[in-house]
Design a protein around this motif. Structure first.
Motif, PDB file in Angstrom:
ATOM      1  N   THR A  26       0.831  -1.211   0.000  1.00 17.37           N
ATOM      2  CA  THR A  26       0.000   0.000   0.000  1.00 17.37           C
ATOM      3  C   THR A  26       0.861   1.253   0.000  1.00 17.37           C
ATOM      4  N   GLY A  27       1.959   1.216   0.748  1.00 16.14           N
ATOM      5  CA  GLY A  27       2.829   2.380   0.845  1.00 16.14           C
ATOM      6  C   GLY A  27       3.417   2.805  -0.481  1.00 16.14           C
ATOM      7  N   ASN A  28       3.546   1.881  -1.426  1.00 18.80           N
ATOM      8  CA  ASN A  28       4.092   2.243  -2.732  1.00 18.80           C
ATOM      9  C   ASN A  28       3.268   3.341  -3.391  1.00 18.80           C
ATOM     10  N   ALA A  31       2.110   6.293   0.474  1.00 21.46           N
ATOM     11  CA  ALA A  31       2.960   6.771   1.566  1.00 21.46           C
ATOM     12  C   ALA A  31       3.227   8.267   1.469  1.00 21.46           C
ATOM     13  N   PRO A 101      10.342  -2.034   3.155  1.00 22.33           N
ATOM     14  CA  PRO A 101       9.570  -2.232   1.931  1.00 22.33           C
ATOM     15  C   PRO A 101      10.303  -3.094   0.915  1.00 22.33           C
ATOM     16  N   TRP A 236       0.614  -0.201   7.734  1.00 20.73           N
ATOM     17  CA  TRP A 236       1.067   1.104   8.211  1.00 20.73           C
ATOM     18  C   TRP A 236       2.557   1.162   8.510  1.00 20.73           C
ATOM     19  N   ILE A 239       4.209   1.982   5.233  1.00 16.65           N
ATOM     20  CA  ILE A 239       3.807   3.334   4.833  1.00 16.65           C
ATOM     21  C   ILE A 239       4.636   4.365   5.594  1.00 16.65           C
ATOM     22  N   ARG A 240       4.834   4.128   6.868  1.00 16.61           N
ATOM     23  CA  ARG A 240       5.612   5.064   7.691  1.00 16.61           C
ATOM     24  C   ARG A 240       7.064   5.151   7.214  1.00 16.61           C
ATOM     25  N   GLY A 243       7.071   6.986   3.792  1.00  9.51           N
ATOM     26  CA  GLY A 243       6.601   8.357   3.825  1.00  9.51           C
ATOM     27  C   GLY A 243       7.404   9.273   4.726  1.00  9.51           C
ATOM     28  N   THR A 278       7.614  -2.180  -5.392  1.00 10.49           N
ATOM     29  CA  THR A 278       8.322  -1.626  -4.238  1.00 10.49           C
ATOM     30  C   THR A 278       9.640  -0.994  -4.670  1.00 10.49           C
ATOM     31  N   VAL A 364       0.998   7.016  12.144  1.00 10.68           N
ATOM     32  CA  VAL A 364       1.821   6.787  10.965  1.00 10.68           C
ATOM     33  C   VAL A 364       2.590   8.039  10.548  1.00 10.68           C
TER      34      VAL A 364
END
Length: 414
Positions: A26-28, A31, A101, A236, A239-240, A243, A278, A364
């Protein structure tokens, strides 16, 4: 009857991998939008989930690569597929716990290749396919993403250096909504296909479909739904890291990074490359730091990510091979049950460990130097050195706040 039960178990495990792929990646897409507050955390993951679902229906080129371009389908058995999936899921969960990641794609491919090697040796792997479709893109994609994002960020910074901060932030945050949405859509066209390819391999191995079969619609729908569900739950911790950890990012950098990621991922999906989204997203975020004058990249954390990338294929392969040997050594339904039980026990243990330092939508966006999840790198604030030595700041510019790194750079005339 036993073969049917084993096929069902393999399909369920493949969907479980798709679920972990969703929250791991999800962070890709989101984030940077979460870090710059272009989108609220829960809104961001919900939007990403919907677009991942849509993207899964747009292309099947990568699914064909996974199913028929990396290993010899004639030597694939359900036991081999199950062991490979366990290898991929285990690595996904471990790197998620550490907040690193890494590539879900390479974890899956490494697990399957390792189980094939354990089952039949090197003859079962299509090495030219692995090199052309996996290894070469793995080397080139991050470099391309870094280059595209750094140039794009530099151009944006130059073009907007005289634009008032509030106006710039507002405009680029809206732009981030569009660019992050495009990354989510691109992610669905690439990553959801991988579980589709694995399930197709299992169906062929179990005799449920002919060897030249395409991906059935129910497989496409199931994989799309499970990836979307995993995406919505957030991931999360990663994501952290993306980001807040690599670069203190502003909305201009965020939009440049997301646009770069989407372009590279969509191109790879078009050509059928089993690309790591990623690697692309991380490369784009690094590029946004390189291209922004005055930005600081945390290269120590980037180095740990690079090490995890290098370990992904062999580590997942080792787990896949060991799981196959356990199945073969015990034999029958009991061997399969033991391997599946190992997977469940590992997943529960990792989840329990993650509860010691939880990360969710509430924290986050906390400062990176605050209490971190396992695997994070405590560092000084980006502008700590400047704040500590105000004499180096230009006399016509105020000392920037350490809580507003994006505004600080723009006020300095970047």
């Amino acid at each position: 009857m036993t073969e049917t039960l084993l096929l069902v178990l393999v399909v369920v495990t493949a969907l479980a991998f798709d679920f972990t792929n969703g929250f791991h990646d999800t962070g890709n897409a989101m984030a940077t939008s979460i870090a710059t507050r272009a989108l609220k955390p829960k809104t961001a993951v919900a939007l990403s989930a919907v677009l991942n679902l849509v993207g899964a229906f747009l292309s099947l080129a990568v699914a064909a690569t996974i199913a028929k371009g990396l290993v010899d389908a004639n030597v694939i058995t359900l036991e081999v597929v199950l062991a490979g999936l366990v290898g991929g899921i285990t690595w996904n969960l471990l790197t998620w716990l550490l907040g690193l990641p890494s590539s879900s794609s390479h974890a899956l491919i490494g697990g399957v290749v390792g189980s094939v090697l354990a089952a039949v040796g090197t003859s079962g792997v299509i090495w030219t396919g692995v090199a052309a479709k996996v290894l070469i893109p793995a080397l080139l994609a991050p470099l391309v993403a870094i280059g595209v994002a750094s140039v794009g960020t530099w151009l944006v910074a130059r073009l907007t250096r005289d634009v008032p901060e509030d106006t710039s932030n507002r405009a680029f945050r809206w732009g981030q909504v569009g660019s992050a949405s495009l990354v989510s859509l691109a992610h669905g066209t690439n990553d959801a296909q991988k579980s589709m390819g694995i399930i197709l391999l299992a169906l062929i191995a179990g005799g449920a479909v002919p060897a030249d079969s395409g991906v059935p619609f129910w497989v496409i729908l199931s994989c799309a739904l499970f990836m979307a569900l995993g995406t919505y739950l957030g991931g999360w911790r990663i994501i952290r890291t993306l980001g807040k950890g690599l670069v203190e990012i502003d909305s201009r950098q965020g939009m440049a990074a997301e646009t770069s990621s989407a372009a590279v991922i969509l191109m790879s999906g078009f050509f059928g490359f089993s690309l790591s989204t990623t690697h692309v997203a991380t490369g784009s975020i690094l590029g946004s730091g390189v291209g922004m004058p005055g930005a600081k990249v945390r290269w120590g954390l980037a180095g740990r990510m690079l090490a995890a990338w290098g370990l992904t294929l062999p580590a997942a392969g080792v787990v896949g091979a060991v799981c196959y040997w356990i199945q073969a050594g015990i034999g029958g339904v009991l061997g399969t049950a033991v391997v599946f039980g190992i997977l469940v026990a590992t997943a529960v243990a990792i989840w329990v460990a993650s509860r010691r330092k939880p990360v969710d939508h509430n924290n986050v966006n906390d400062d990176w130097e605050a209490a971190e999840p396992a695997g994070a790198e405590p560092v000084e604030p980006v502008l700590a050195d400047v704040a500590a030595t105000p004499a180096v700041v230009a006399t016509d510019a105020p000392v920037p706040s350490t809580t507003e790194p994006q505004g600080a750079r723009q006020r300095a005339g970047v």
